[in-house]
Design a protein around this motif. Sequence first.
Motif, short mmCIF file in Angstrom:
data_model
loop_
_atom_site.label_atom_id
_atom_site.label_comp_id
_atom_site.label_asym_id
_atom_site.label_seq_id
_atom_site.Cartn_x
_atom_site.Cartn_y
_atom_site.Cartn_z
N GLU A 69 -5.57 3.58 13.73
CA GLU A 69 -5.26 4.90 13.17
C GLU A 69 -6.53 5.74 13.22
O GLU A 69 -7.55 5.38 12.63
CB GLU A 69 -4.76 4.77 11.74
N ARG A 71 -5.04 -1.13 12.22
CA ARG A 71 -3.81 -1.49 11.49
C ARG A 71 -2.94 -2.34 12.41
O ARG A 71 -2.17 -1.81 13.21
CB ARG A 71 -3.05 -0.25 11.01
N VAL A 86 0.85 -1.19 0.00
CA VAL A 86 0.00 0.00 0.00
C VAL A 86 0.88 1.24 0.00
O VAL A 86 1.87 1.33 0.74
CB VAL A 86 -0.92 0.00 1.24
N TRP A 87 0.56 2.19 -0.85
CA TRP A 87 1.26 3.48 -0.88
C TRP A 87 0.36 4.50 -0.20
O TRP A 87 -0.64 4.94 -0.75
CB TRP A 87 1.57 3.90 -2.32
N ASP A 88 0.70 4.83 1.03
CA ASP A 88 -0.13 5.77 1.79
C ASP A 88 0.01 7.16 1.21
O ASP A 88 1.12 7.66 0.98
CB ASP A 88 0.29 5.79 3.26
N HIS A 89 -1.14 7.79 0.99
CA HIS A 89 -1.17 9.14 0.44
C HIS A 89 -2.33 9.87 1.11
O HIS A 89 -3.44 9.38 1.17
CB HIS A 89 -1.37 9.11 -1.08
N GLU A 90 -2.05 11.01 1.65
CA GLU A 90 -3.06 11.77 2.39
C GLU A 90 -3.76 12.73 1.44
O GLU A 90 -3.14 13.55 0.78
CB GLU A 90 -2.36 12.54 3.52
#
Length: 449
Positions: A416, A411, A392-396
């Motif tokens: 979270e 998680r 997973v590529w976390d992106h806000e």
Amino acid sequence: MPLPEQADRRRELVAKLLARKAAPQGVTPLPRDGSPLACSHEQRRIWLAQQSDPTAAPNVTLGVRLTGPLDLARLAGTFTALVARHEALHTIYTLADGEPYQSVRPGLPAPFEFVDLSGLPAGEREPAALTMARAASAERFPVTSGPLLRLTLYRISADEHRLFLVCHHIAADGGSLAIMADDLAALYSGAQPAVPAVQYADYAAWSAERSARRLPERLPYWTERLRALPPPLFGGKPPETAARAGATAMVRVDREAVNRLRRVAGGPTTPFVALCAAYVVLLQRMTGHRDVTVGIVSASRTRRELESVVGTFVNMIPLRVAQPAGQSFPALVTRVREAAAGALANEIPFDTLVSRAGIARIPGVHPVFQASFVHREDPKPPADWDGLTAQVWDHEVDDATLDLAMTATPRGDEYELAFTGRVTRFSPAEIHALPANFARLLTELTAST
């Protein structure tokens, strides 16, 4: 009822629910003769909201970190195949007699972009990809002409890539992203997943008929439940702009902190109910309101044949909780649990609720509720990609539909807790203080355990 009888009763209910989910009188395919098809309530809500505010429906996004020798041409073909197999991804929307309709267009392109960042200094590549992805997440897609999604691949190095998918919310929701992620991995790896037996337009027709049939018996619940709503939760005059710009702040707490909250609540309490009750306490303290309404999410994938369908299935449901001064937290939890059970048992489309339950509209203020609570499932890891390692590529993405939203995501051994607030309602400092305030509140509520 003795415990063995309770277990038998639960098994009986589960068997009935599974049988109902698999029953033949479910969603069936409609003829495809090229004529416009009816929209679902979910699509109609998004369409109407966008007529007055183009930013009203935030896009949904998917980020995947890919490590290994990636075949660019193969990925482009994979994306084209993905769009072809799900009608919602090649559908446009038109207006006729004041109502939106959907038209399936198999020839719509599948926009795919490649951005090579490998020429930047090593330490700047990942931040540059994140900055560009966040900017891309705000793209406004033309629903009347399409296409309604875009895939971008950021090259970090020869064996490091970041895949970023942005899709209009009228075409997909969070559950659909998981389906699309699995399909991308399978198609890239050479597999041919079975084409869904029904498509989203089939669900739209089925759900409209079901909602019309249920409305007479369910609407009275909402008319009574939402009578004499208090003033908007956050007060003040409406923002001068309808902009949805937001700011997000988050904190991670041990899962045991949530378990302690469940224990202090007493009785069989789910993490959703316990955290939602704590969120209500936070809102009460922030606003001084004892009567609080929170929007919760219900996903309408109630049929087995819908499990692999891409589309927007999310309905928002009001959860109204009035807590008298001096009432204990366990008593509040009971109120939240009962309110959630009643709301879900009497669910109707949110746009129908607003229009038929006599809800007063205030310009610039979301009707019924201005705050939401979402409890997600523990995200599963990405499916296997042939010759690649996927994470997973976390992106806000800070795109605020409501004044304030709280999202709780388990998680592993942690939770979270993310808060997104509209900057027209809160200062960035106020938003960034919320996670720590909520963590302290959890400690306060569980101090006796």
